[in-house]
Design a protein around this motif. Structure first.
Motif, PDB file in Angstrom:
ATOM      1  N   UNK A 289      23.510  57.731  36.021  1.00 40.75           N
ATOM      2  CA  UNK A 289      22.442  57.152  36.825  1.00 40.75           C
ATOM      3  C   UNK A 289      21.866  55.930  36.113  1.00 40.75           C
ATOM      4  N   UNK A 290      21.477  54.930  36.881  1.00 41.88           N
ATOM      5  CA  UNK A 290      20.816  53.743  36.331  1.00 41.88           C
ATOM      6  C   UNK A 290      19.491  53.579  37.055  1.00 41.88           C
ATOM      7  N   UNK A 291      18.381  53.580  36.324  1.00 41.00           N
ATOM      8  CA  UNK A 291      17.065  53.492  36.967  1.00 41.00           C
ATOM      9  C   UNK A 291      16.707  52.047  37.283  1.00 41.00           C
ATOM     10  N   UNK A 292      15.513  51.848  37.823  1.00 42.46           N
ATOM     11  CA  UNK A 292      15.082  50.519  38.269  1.00 42.46           C
ATOM     12  C   UNK A 292      14.945  49.525  37.119  1.00 42.46           C
ATOM     13  N   UNK A 293      14.815  50.031  35.898  1.00 42.31           N
ATOM     14  CA  UNK A 293      14.725  49.156  34.727  1.00 42.31           C
ATOM     15  C   UNK A 293      16.091  48.883  34.100  1.00 42.31           C
ATOM     16  N   UNK A 294      17.154  49.409  34.722  1.00 44.63           N
ATOM     17  CA  UNK A 294      18.500  49.188  34.208  1.00 44.63           C
ATOM     18  C   UNK A 294      18.894  50.128  33.089  1.00 44.63           C
TER      19      UNK A 294
END
Length: 377
Positions: A289-294
């Motif tokens: 998974x990659x969150x909104x902050x990368x």
């Protein structure tokens, strides 16, 4: 004629035509038959009209294109003492015999090696001629392509992948990776059949230890190709972004997996990058998974107790290894002392291949094939 008889006659005369009588609609209906090898031969036996339709080369091309994203898993290719051979994985009436997919390589004494199977194409390296061969086993088409400048296929460690261009049944891409362990570099070039040329060489640093062992075939996730490069103490995933033609190296967290575990890249839920790990008889699927902050993280998904799932007697559960992953069908190939099993990772339905063999790595062949319909498609 009475008024009632006239009304009945008019009703019969204006009876709506069945969709199967509509020359425009019938091909659209037949196009949606399941992509199993027996579907079109069965349809062709209905009548001469249906046979004419499903034997038409234009229809067959549309049929393959329509089912491109849901092809059946016909079997797998592998290197063995006979060269390159095919093993069917389906049962009758969908079984495609091994001799239907025999590649004729006439260069005596030359070394051939399987590199990739995807979208109904097979990629084979021809090291002594410094070429790769792209072969369509269904149509028999072959394309021989000289390796890009800077690739000496007779003296380097390399990987490769083949895929069709999105939505295009005619053009394809080839990705070649050269590993230079002394420089700790992976060098990549991409071939486009539409232009007939290779891209400029692109490179990235890779830990030398991660290039010690041959890994599994690549997996296509979205518009990127991924190879797992396994090492004793460090493993990484090499990513080739086909759109941007940029390389990246993804570290496999050492705290997630015990030393000696089998690892294999896979497609996770939502068309994300995943890893399938195998320790003794327990398989685990992990999703990146990659969150909104990368920031990337790995999340545990499914856990499968293979010794409880597969019909293995107590004296035959001493060894399980992973052979390959079929990305379109989400199927893992597992080798056991009892034989080779195919496990669908969502439904956990499994089947055992009819023959056992000593394959170390196999290349699943997922393609649409209509046996006995006016020749190959």
């Amino acid at each position: 004629m009475s008024t009632q008889d006239g009304e009945m006659s008019a009703t019969l005369h204006h009876r709506p035509r069945s969709p199967l009588e509509d020359e425009d609609l019938l091909p659209e209906i037949l196009l949606r038959l399941p992509p199993q090898p027996s579907s079109l031969p069965r349809a062709s036996a209905v009548c001469k009209r249906w046979r004419r339709l499903v034997s038409d080369r234009g229809f067959l091309r549309r049929y393959r294109r329509h089912h491109r994203r849901s092809p059946p898993l016909l079997g797998f290719f592998r290197n063995d003492l006979r060269g390159i051979s095919y093993t069917p994985a389906m049962e009758a009436p969908d079984l495609v015999p091994a001799d239907r997919f025999s590649v004729h390589l006439h260069d005596a004494g030359c070394r051939f090696r399987l590199l990739s199977c995807r979208h109904g194409l097979v990629l084979i390296s021809h090291s002594l001629r410094n070429q790769v061969l792209v072969w369509d086993p269904v149509t028999g088409d072959q394309h021989r392509i000289a390796a890009p400048l800077g690739f000496d296929m007779n003296s380097i460690t390399m990987d490769g992948a083949v895929l069709r261009a999105a939505g295009d049944a005619h053009h394809f891409q080839v990705v070649l990776v050269s590993y230079k362990q002394e420089d700790e570099q992976a060098i990549v070039s991409i071939y486009l059949s539409e232009t007939g040329g290779w891209s400029d060489l692109i490179s990235t640093l890779v830990p030398g230890e991660a290039m010690d062992y041959e890994g599994m075939p690549a997996v296509l996730v979205g518009h990127s190709i991924y190879w797992l490069l396994p090492g004793d103490d460090i493993s990484v995933i090499l990513e080739v972004d086909l759109h941007s033609q940029i390389l990246a190296v993804i570290q496999v967290p050492t705290n997630m997996f015990a030393k000696g575990q089998f690892l294999m890249v896979m497609r996770a839920e939502g068309c994300s990058l995943g890893i399938l790990s195998l320790s003794e008889f327990t398989a685990e699927s992990w999703k990146r998974n990659i969150n909104s902050d990368g920031v990337a993280s790995w999340v545990l998904g499914q856990t499968i107790e293979l010794d409880k799932l597969l019909p293995l007697s107590s004296d035959k559960t001493s060894y399980i290894s992973m052979l390959a992953y079929a990305e379109e069908n989400n199927v893992a190939f597992l080798r056991t002392v009892a034989g080779i099993f195919m496990v669908q990772l969502e439904s956990l339905q499994f089947s055992k291949l009819p023959e056992s063999n000593n394959a170390i790595v196999c290349y699943p062949f997922e393609s649409v094939y209509a046996a006995g319909i006016g020749g190959a498609m």
